[in-house]
Design an enzyme around this catalytic site. Structure first.
Site, PDB file in Angstrom:
ATOM      1  N   GLU A  42      -9.968 -11.586  34.235  1.00  0.00           N
ATOM      2  CA  GLU A  42      -9.700 -13.001  34.494  1.00  0.00           C
ATOM      3  C   GLU A  42     -10.989 -13.803  34.623  1.00  0.00           C
ATOM      4  OE1 GLU A  42      -8.778 -10.516  36.439  1.00  0.00           O
ATOM      5  OE2 GLU A  42      -6.597 -10.355  36.349  1.00  0.00           O
TER       6      GLU A  42
ATOM      7  N   GLU B 255      -5.739 -27.712  46.616  1.00  0.00           N
ATOM      8  CA  GLU B 255      -4.644 -26.777  46.299  1.00  0.00           C
ATOM      9  C   GLU B 255      -3.704 -26.648  47.493  1.00  0.00           C
ATOM     10  OE1 GLU B 255      -5.944 -22.828  45.344  1.00  0.00           O
ATOM     11  OE2 GLU B 255      -3.884 -22.037  45.270  1.00  0.00           O
TER      12      GLU B 255
ATOM     13  N   CYS C 102     -12.002 -16.105  48.168  1.00  0.00           N
ATOM     14  CA  CYS C 102     -13.406 -15.974  47.746  1.00  0.00           C
ATOM     15  C   CYS C 102     -13.956 -14.581  47.980  1.00  0.00           C
ATOM     16  CB  CYS C 102     -14.277 -17.028  48.421  1.00  0.00           C
ATOM     17  SG  CYS C 102     -13.814 -17.358  50.098  1.00  0.00           S
TER      18      CYS C 102
END
Lengths: 166, 673, 635
Positions: free
Chosen positions: B367, B283, B300
């Site tokens: 999510e 990414e 994270c």
């Protein structure tokens, strides 16, 4: 339902809050004078306004809540139109202020826990000393000081204020 | 240093070595001195008064607040001091909720221990306070105000270290409580669930929420397939609950215990960490290739993610879109298991074992669910796992180790490194080097930034790899870093953020410890475990390769990967309260204006719009046609000031644009020349 | 800026004053205002303005109208004798009228001003002898005092800087700013032996010196006007009556320690003080005595006002700095001391109002002269708020070393019994130092009052509240009253004060409500000791003093509550019962009518009875009974 006057008052109050924030340059250190000024506008410190003030000053709402609950001058609940402060300083105490407190509680159906009448007309507060010991026992209703008040006079005073509102 | 300066403690001469307070000298001298409110990393508060000492010639004072002076002679445990300490404990106990037997903190309660040590038998004082309601709404933390000794450690931690200020003291005198704003629940305010308040709490006033019962129920439900995953840091701490040395890594025993308890499959979150390294590095490189040169932040740590959502919504696009490792393992394993077990994903129960309380919040994020069912069903802390093991009657010390299940049980050293600070960024940097330079990074040693000692940095410049990395732990430090980045005083490509100082090894879900060196011991244990791991690089993990082939479109950043292991974030209201109604009319079809005054919009001048609007309403006599409200977040902060007029949501507004819209909706445009 | 030259202003004011035919000074302290002083002021002004008199009214010494006699009508600060207010003084004769009402305006103008007659009815009459007193000079309440700090309070118009300058104001500050080194200023205070009037009695000069030694760019001078002791109002009177003296004291303090900014922290209950201080600050700024380059020097110093928000604990220096910084007013641990690290972490000197008001006096007349009054260890004078069961209540000022006997029986005019008559035999105790202080009894009446001697008998000067109590006062109740106060004002930070004061209160209640035993008293004493020794700040440390001191002086009375379950004075409601002696009761029904809860039964002309269940023991019946038929006894 909100009446137009309420609306006008709210608008007015809110622009006042913004003005107050500006007056103190949005300095977090000025939180106490800011809250004092806000309370002057609303007669208490509404939760949303406190959150707004906190965000504007960049301090946490929990901290503002902590300050607002620390100082006895601040109220998070609406206070009555007339705030009756009974001095319970040493001199007044010795000269019978507890009788006055009992009288007021009886007349207005208030208690240790209930300080404000449901019609938001009166709030009873006891203060530690008004510094008017020469006039003991002393009572202040809004800004007017009454000295050497007897229980009977107290009842009459309350009746007078009630009559003014009737 | 000039000739040894000393003080006398209980008749014994003790050298001074630059200690800031008497308490440190006393403890150095091997004398036990009880405290509730002293923490070396927090400011000195001096409220519990337990560390009182008798200073010759000066009388009684607290040792935490007294600087040592050469020649002082002090006594620490005179009969009078002991009696006073006992009285102080009795005073605290008078109103304490003494349901000790059922308290989560029972085994590590300082108050309970002190009462026993000081020989408190009967409390001569009365209960004077009405019981206070516990706060049970937060997914991560429970508060029991009647167990609070008001030492303020939690308040200072939340303010001084984390810079969040979700809790503070309120009221005065005997009514003082530690509480979120307006006596709301932690769930309704800007708490980021890091749980460090619970970790520093000497009693059971703030404790992690336990999900043990739910997990037992799931295990007992035959229609469910219950599986577990364990995070890197857990293995380096669980042993502490079983009197094993703090440096033991007990992975095999944990796996065996989990199997014994009844988990069908046991996985390792480090696998998810491996995958994170691949996806996150990819990414990052993709962003650079696309010309995005903004700092990328790791994602994270769920405490940090919530912090960013609340306080820096403008940074949301810069957060890595990677799910946290627990989410990745949950997502992939549920998908795979539903095929192999022939079950709906709803019937597969994923239990994460985490060193963290914020993970409990993370698992509830919308999510992190698929088709209405969560990717992780329950999160147990290390503490809870220890309790379950005890409850199951397992003699942990004696249990024979077992291996994790595949494919999500194999991991590399890099993935294991996520358990401590700098682990994530190191893995990313090393992977990038291998990918771009085809060789191992020469070294990765973040050093403290010279000007700003709040974070460490690693400036990598090796051939094709030029990455400026900052490693920061603790959100107070993070805030300073963000400030400096925004002020362009520093610049970094990648920032690794951990909400807890020292990272996950010191997470609030770890066993309670009052040992200041504990985090270092756990870190060392984890590091050693990494060294003996056969696989060092995530890409060498054969099961990573296999999962890419089978499920993730064969390469990092694929469409499938985005589908399964990437996520989104949302800006978040800091506090749950009503909007301020500034103008409300009972006109049958009023135009409703909502002006956002949340932190971010506020900075962008929403207040000017509000006050301008109030003036305008007054001036134009629109009072009976308009509802004007100020809301605390329309959750669209990056485009503020956000104003909603009727149905229309407007971004980057100005007073003029809002007035124009209002006039339009009031149908005034044509009539007003 | 160019400062206004003091001598010039002085000359101008003098010229104006010389033109006046009369001046009428109305005491406008809070007490007199409550009694209608402003109405009197308005009535006098209106009478002069509306009637075609050969007088012209002037409020601030403006030039007189041709052919008419100018009469100055001015307001002064508190003159201390609030009990007989509103006070009106007419100069040049110095006639003092007491309890003046608006309707007396006509007489005062027509008789006293125009004809020079004295209105006998408005003069103060000594209660003991009935003798009329024409001026301050005839009233023992005043003549036996030594009014230095308070002197100007009753003389000058607090809202007029000219008046203050006329009395010599700001000359000392100018001298210090222009001609002295900081250390010299500290030395003057040290030589004078000035000690903090806020309670502790710490040497002011030493405090300043400590701050002077700190090497920082910014230093703060805080004036502690958060006077909160119940029963004390000296500081309020000084701030209301002579605000410029406080400012001048702060300017001198700033010079002494290099202060860069001043803050006056005033209790929110004192709106008039805030208003007058703000006016004074504006005036001082306009004159160039505050702001940049004051008195034409290169010294910058300005003062700001902060209003408290209702927390007694903010009177503690570190709590006050916290409050000024916008935080909860919780004291912090020391060291560092406030003088080293206070407001914003900078050296901060916190001085009490009265202390600061003494400063210009000392700076003006010198240490040696100052030391002529008072005792060696405690030079100068001290103001006290004299209240309670005493004939003359009010604000007084006496030299340190004056005895309580002089204060209570001479200045105070004697002890009042419960019927309100002067009865010196009814003296029981005097509480000194408020919630931090203790009780003194008969045997202490002749000890000289000063910082050190009071400590030896378990009391302290404190902020200076003096509450005289007659024999009808219950010492358990007095202890409870002060403990209730401190307990409700505890900030809640440290364990002993937060939890301890509450439990002390519970134990006192046990004693007062008949649940106590001798063990209760022991536990109470032990707990008091722990709270006193282990609390974080002065509030907690001194909180147990009123309990310990009454237990020491009135042990028997405390023991009576637990051993005999009686309250010797009949104040503890749970330990008393009211009964009507049938033989003495005439059945007049007065008590029955007075009873607020209908607890008294009985037909006309027949002996009444009291229903103990209903009785709330308010004592209303006892007060109304003309035949002494109602007795208060133990349970």
């Amino acid at each position: 339902m909100a009446t137009p006057t309420m609306t006008a008052e709210k608008l007015h109050n809110f622009s006042k809050v913004c003005e107050i924030l500006d007056r103190f340059d949005r300095l977090p250190s000025k939180i106490i004078p800011i809250l004092q000024a806000v309370q002057e506008e609303y007669r208490y410190l509404p939760e949303e306004i406190l959150t707004f003030v906190a965000t504007s000053l960049g301090i946490s709402p929990a901290r503002v809540f902590g300050i607002a609950t620390f100082y006895s001058h601040f109220s998070l609940e609406p206070k009555g139109k007339y705030i009756i402060k009974v001095c319970d300083g040493t001199a007044c105490h010795v000269k019978g202020s507890s009788g006055l407190i009992e009288t007021i509680q009886r007349e207005l159906k208030l208690s240790e826990k209930e300080h404000t009448t449901p019609d938001l007309l009166f709030t009873l507060e006891t203060v530690s000393c008004l510094g008017a010991c020469g006039l003991a026992p002393a009572v202040v209703i809004n800004d007017k000081v009454y000295g050497q008040v007897s229980n009977k006079q107290m009842s009459e005073l309350i009746a007078e204020y009630k009559a003014m509102e009737a | 240093m000039n000739k040894a300066e000393t003080i006398t403690i209980n008749g014994k001469v003790v050298p001074l070595e630059g200690e800031k307070n008497l308490l440190s000298v006393i403890r150095k001298a091997g004398v036990e001195m009880p405290t509730f409110c002293y923490h070396s990393e927090l400011s000195v508060y001096g409220a519990c008064r337990l560390c009182i000492v008798d200073i010759e010639g000066r009388g009684i004072d607290t040792s935490c607040s007294t600087p040592p002076r050469a020649g002082m002679s002090i006594k620490t445990h005179t009969p009078k001091l002991r009696k006073m300490r006992k009285t102080l404990i009795e005073l605290l106990l008078a109103n304490h909720d003494t349901s000790c037997t059922s308290c989560d903190k029972s085994s590590a309660c300082k108050l309970k221990d002190l009462a026993a040590d000081l020989g408190v038998k009967e409390i001569p004082f009365k209960k004077t306070r009405e019981p206070r309601k516990p706060d049970l709404l937060s997914p991560s933390l429970l508060r029991y105000p009647d167990k609070c000794v008001l030492c303020g450690d939690c308040v200072r931690y939340c303010n001084e270290i984390q810079g969040v200020g979700a809790i503070d003291f309120a009221y005065r005198g005997e009514d003082v409580v530690v509480t979120p704003a307006f006596n709301k629940s932690l769930a309704q305010v800007d708490c980021i669930n890091c749980g460090q308040c619970a970790a520093v709490c000497p009693t059971g006033a703030i404790v992690p929420r336990s999900e043990i019962d739910d997990v037992w129920s799931a295990l007992a439900d035959e229609s469910k397939t219950v599986v577990a995953q364990i995070a890197p840091a857990v293995r380096a701490a669980l042993g502490e609950m079983f009197n094993m040395p703090a440096s033991s890594v007990t992975l095999g025993k944990i796996m065996a215990a989990l199997k014994y308890i009844g988990f069908k499959e046991v996985y390792d979150t480090s696998f998810g960490a491996d995958l994170t390294v691949m996806e996150e590095t990819n990414e990052y490189l993709e962003r650079r290739r696309a010309g995005d040169n903004k700092t990328m932040f790791t994602s994270c740590c769920p405490g940090w993610v919530k912090y960013a959502e609340q306080f820096h919504p403008d940074l949301i696009p810069q957060l890595s879109s990677c799910m946290s490792p627990q989410g990745m393992v949950g997502s992939l394993s549920k998908k795979l298991l539903s095929q192999t077990e022939g079950k709906s994903e709803k019937d597969i129960v994923m239990v994460s074992i985490m060193p963290c309380t914020a993970k409990k919040f993370e698992k509830d994020r919308e999510e992190l669910s698929r088709d209405g069912s969560p990717l992780v069903d329950y999160v147990l802390t290390t503490q809870e796992l220890g309790k379950m093991i005890k409850e199951a009657g397992i003699v942990f010390e004696d249990i024979a180790p077992a291996a994790a299940d595949l494919p999500f049980g194999l991991y590399s050293e890099a993935g294991l490194g996520f358990g401590a600070t700098a682990g994530v960024s190191e893995a990313v940097a090393r992977y990038a080097s291998r990918a771009l330079n085809n060789q191992e990074l020469s070294s990765y040693e973040p050093v403290t930034n010279e000007d700003f000692p709040f974070w460490k940095e690693a400036i990598i410049d090796e051939d094709n790899v030029k990455i400026r990395i900052a490693v920061v732990a603790g959100l107070g430090n993070t805030e300073k870093l963000i400030e400096k980045i925004n002020a362009r005083e520093v610049s970094y490509d990648l920032v690794e953020v951990m909400a807890c100082p020292d990272g996950c090894v010191a997470g609030a879900g770890q066993p309670v410890s009052y040992d200041h060196g504990i985090a270092d011991k756990r870190k060392t244990a984890l590091k050693n475990a990494g060294k003996i791991t056969p696989i060092h690089c995530p890409e060498d993990n054969p099961y990573i390769q296999r999962i890419y082939e089978k499920m993730l479109g064969s390469k990092p950043g694929s469409h499938e990967a985005h589908e399964l292991v990437h996520t989104k974030y949302q800006s978040r209201k800091r506090i749950d309260n009503d909007s301020m109604e500034l103008a409300v009319t009972d006109h049958e079809a009023p135009v409703e204006i909502n002006v956002c005054v949340g932190t971010s919009c506020f900075l962008r001048g929403s207040q000017d719009i509000l006050s301008g609007m109030t003036a305008k309403i007054d001036q134009e006599g629109w009072k009976d046609r308009i509802n004007l409200k100020a809301t605390f977040c329309s959750e669209n902060c990056s485009h503020g000031p956000t104003v909603t007029v009727g149905e229309k949501k407007m971004h980057k507004t100005s007073l003029d644009s809002v007035v124009a819209e209002v006039e339009e909706q009031l149908g005034l445009v044509t009539s007003r020349k | 800026m160019m400062e206004a030259v003091l001598e010039k202003i002085k000359e101008e004011v003098k010229n104006k004053k010389e033109c006046l035919s009369h001046s009428i000074v109305i005491c406008a302290g809070t007490g007199c205002i409550a009694n209608g002083a402003m109405e009197v002021h308005a009535a006098l002004a209106e009478y002069i303005n509306k009637n075609n008199l050969p007088l012209t009214l002037t409020l601030k010494e403006e030039l007189p109208e041709e052919g008419k006699d100018p009469v100055l009508l001015s307001k002064s600060g508190c003159q201390g004798f609030c009990q007989v207010g509103p006070l009106v003084t007419i100069e040049p004769n110095g006639i003092l009228y007491t309890k003046v009402k608006a309707e007396n305006a006509q007489d005062i103008i027509e008789k006293t001003i125009l004809k020079g007659e004295v209105i006998e009815d408005l003069l103060y009459k000594e209660p003991a002898t009935g003798r009329s007193c024409q001026s301050h000079r005839d009233i023992p309440f005043y003549t036996r005092q030594e009014r230095t700090v308070l002197k100007s309070c009753g003389n000058i118009d607090p809202e007029n800087i000219g008046d203050y300058i006329y009395s010599g104001g700001y000359e000392a500050a100018r001298d210090m700013i222009l001609n002295k080194e900081p250390q010299e200023v500290c030395d003057i205070m040290k030589d004078a032996g000035l000690r903090g009037r806020g309670g502790g009695g710490f040497a002011t000069g030493r405090k300043w010196e400590l701050a002077l030694r700190q090497d920082t760019d910014e230093k703060y001078i805080i004036c502690n006007g958060d006077e909160g002791d119940p029963g004390a109002f000296m500081d309020r009177s000084v701030m209301e009556g002579n605000p410029h003296a406080v400012l001048e004291g702060m300017i001198i303090a700033a010079k002494a320690c290099g202060g860069t900014e001043g803050q006056i922290y005033v209790r929110m209950e004192y709106p008039l003080a805030v208003e007058r201080i703000n006016i004074a600050i504006e005036e001082a700024r306009a004159h160039g005595y505050l702001g940049k380059g004051i008195f034409g020097s290169d010294f910058d110093f300005d003062i700001f006002v902060m209003e408290g928000a209702g927390a007694f604990v903010c009177g503690e220096a570190s709590a006050m700095t916290e409050s000024i910084m916008g935080r909860r007013g919780m004291p912090r641990v020391k060291p560092p001391r406030t003088a080293e690290q206070g407001l914003w972490g900078k050296p901060t000197v916190v001085n009490n109002v009265e202390t600061l008001a003494c400063v210009p006096l000392i700076a003006a007349k010198g240490a040696e002269e100052y030391r002529k009054v008072g005792t060696d260890g405690s030079p100068g004078t001290k103001t006290f708020a004299l209240t309670g069961h005493v004939a003359n209540t009010g604000l007084i000022e006496v030299p340190f070393g004056t005895t309580l006997r002089e204060i209570i029986f001479n200045i105070g005019g004697g002890v009042l019994n419960s019927k309100g008559e002067i009865d010196n035999d009814d003296f029981k105790a005097v509480q000194i130092g408020g919630p931090s202080g203790g009780c003194l009894i008969e045997e202490h009446l002749d000890i000289p009052l000063d910082f050190d001697s009071l400590k030896t008998v378990g009391a302290m000067v404190g902020s200076g509240g003096l509450v005289v109590m007659n024999k009808s006062t219950c010492m358990v109740q007095i202890a409870r009253f002060f403990m209730k106060f401190t307990q409700s004002e505890s900030c809640g930070k440290c364990v002993p004060c937060r939890e301890g004061t509450r439990q002390i209160l519970e134990l006192i209640d046990d004693v007062a409500q008949g649940r106590g035993t001798m063990e209760t008293l022991d536990l109470l004493e032990d707990l008091c000791e722990t709270v006193a020794e282990s609390s974080l700040c002065g509030l907690g440390k001194s909180a147990p003093s009123p309990v310990l001191s009454t237990m020491q002086q009135f042990r028997e009375e405390w023991e009576a509550h637990v051993k005999d379950m009686t309250c010797p004075t009949g104040n503890c409601k749970d330990l008393v019962s009211y009964a009507i002696t049938a033989d003495l009761c005439k059945g007049c029904t007065a008590c029955k009518r007075a009873c607020p809860v209908g607890a008294i039964e009985g037909a006309v002309k027949q002996a009444h009875t009291i229903d103990e269940e209903k009785c709330i023991r308010c004592g209303a019946c006892v007060d109304t009974c003309r035949f002494n038929a109602i007795t208060v006894g133990g349970n």
